[in-house]
Design a protein around this motif. Structure first.
Motif: not given
Length: 412
Positions: A47-55, A342-358
């Motif tokens: 939900d957070i990821k979607a809203l960060l990309h929602d105009p 640190p060996d995770r193969g998939d770390i698509q985190h939100l640490g830097f946000g996402s979308g136009i305000h990353s």
């Protein structure tokens, strides 16, 4: 844990040392709205990821004020200058960010950040050498705080002889970001922050004037000279972008380095691996951005239209808080999310946000932290925490220890 007190628990200083049980409880109600005029708190990853990309979600400061701003949204990172692009919506956001990106990295300056690698190593070496014969240090005051300030000075083109003055202005400005200590204009701390903003603005204005006449190979010169399809930045826009990079970038990097060393000292087997293989720092930093992100919460968002999230309609004009740190440990997205790996193969985190305000400064923060942690791991023999948990800054948005006392046997 009473559900009615969740909003207070998120902002309670007592939970800074370990907010993750609160976030786990928060995720039980992925869209939480406790008070009629309070924010809607979103805590699930998807939900957070979607809203960060929602105009339909606005970052514009004027919309936030109209929605009834709260204390977590009041940090003024520009101090009387025009809003930085962090607090603007398209198309104005896109115009300013496009120009800033051209000066900061690709396509015009593809090697600007990586080109600083050698100079960053020198700064790290000087700071660690500065520990001298001491066998106990405060990592925040003696390393994590001065390192990014020095790097940003070099990046902007601040003369080295002026760096001490620059740091003196940063101190009260960073202090004014803490909600618990955020001063009013008549408070002594508030007066110091206002004075620092004024002096910093005047100093940067002088540098901008110099670079306008005689451009150099630095970021400030490029911000002045770079033109996008809609033209170039005004002098005031150059100043607000410079202050944004200084304040927003500095505080998050301090916390990322400090949170990182604290986590490594709690996981000595990973610290030993890093000492033997500095290349492991890349994966460690990405996992840190998921596991212990410096930015825990994004409160500065408002709805431009009714938005439905998990069957809940969030009305137009409502304030939204995006709990990034809760999303980063969402078991719907990450396996065994409370484990540092640190060996995770998939770390698509939100640490830097996402979308136009990353995060605009993400490449710089990554490289600074990789170099800092790998060199600390290499040179500190027998490092150990003096106090665990350490004292934390009273800030629900930017989370990190105020001090991190480390004892060690010797410097390599």
């Amino acid at each position: 844990m009473p559900r009615t007190s969740m909003l207070r628990q998120i902002t309670d200083f007592a939970n800074r040392a370990d907010p993750y049980p609160v976030y786990a409880e928060l995720r039980r109600t992925p869209v939480l709205h406790e008070e009629e005029d309070g924010p809607y708190i979103i805590s699930s990853y998807y939900d957070i990821k979607a809203l960060l990309h929602d105009p339909r979600i606005s970052s514009d400061a004027t919309n936030l004020a109209a929605a009834g701003d709260d204390e977590l949204g009041q940090a003024d990172e520009t101090g009387g200058l025009p809003p930085s692009f962090l607090r603007l919506d398209p198309p104005e956001h896109d115009r300013l960010r496009r120009i800033a990106n051209g000066a900061f990295g690709p396509p015009h300056r593809p090697r600007r950040i990586d080109g600083l690698r050698g100079e960053m190593r020198e700064i790290v070496t000087e700071l660690i050498d500065g520990f001298g014969d001491a066998r106990r240090i405060d990592l925040v005051d003696q390393f994590a705080y001065p390192f990014p300030v020095t790097v940003i000075c070099r990046l902007l083109g601040v003369p080295r002889e002026d760096e001490p003055r620059f740091r003196a202005w940063v101190d009260p400005l960073v202090a004014s970001l803490d909600p618990e200590t955020r001063p009013g204009p008549d408070d002594e701390t508030g007066k110091k922050a206002q004075e620092a903003r004024m002096q910093l603005g005047m100093y940067l204005a002088g540098l901008v004037e110099e670079r306008t006449k005689e451009p150099r190979d630095d970021l400030l010169s490029d911000l002045i000279d770079t033109r996008g399809p809609e033209g170039s930045m005004s002098m005031m826009e150059v100043l607000s972008t410079s202050v944004l990079l200084l304040i927003a970038g500095h505080e998050t990097t301090v916390n990322l380095i400090t949170n990182g060393m604290l986590t490594l000292l709690r996981h000595p087997e990973v610290l030993q691996r890093l000492r033997a293989d500095p290349g492991l720092s890349v994966g460690i930093v990405e996992e840190l951005l998921r596991y212990e992100p410096p930015v825990q919460l994004v409160p500065q968002r408002t709805c431009l239209a009714d938005i439905e999230v998990r069957g809940v309609t969030i009305p137009k004009g409502s304030r939204i808080w995006l709990a990034l740190a809760a999303g980063n440990r969402d078991p719907e997205r990450f396996e065994d999310p409370d484990r540092f790996d640190p060996d995770r193969g998939d770390i698509q985190h939100l640490g830097f946000g996402s979308g136009i305000h990353s995060c605009f400064g993400a490449p710089l923060a990554r490289l600074e932290t990789q170099l800092a942690l790998s060199e600390l791991a290499r040179r500190l023999e027998g490092p150990r925490l003096v106090e665990d948990p350490p004292p934390y800054r009273p800030n629900a948005v930017l989370r990190g220890p105020r001090h991190l006392e480390i004892a060690f046997d010797e410097l390599r």
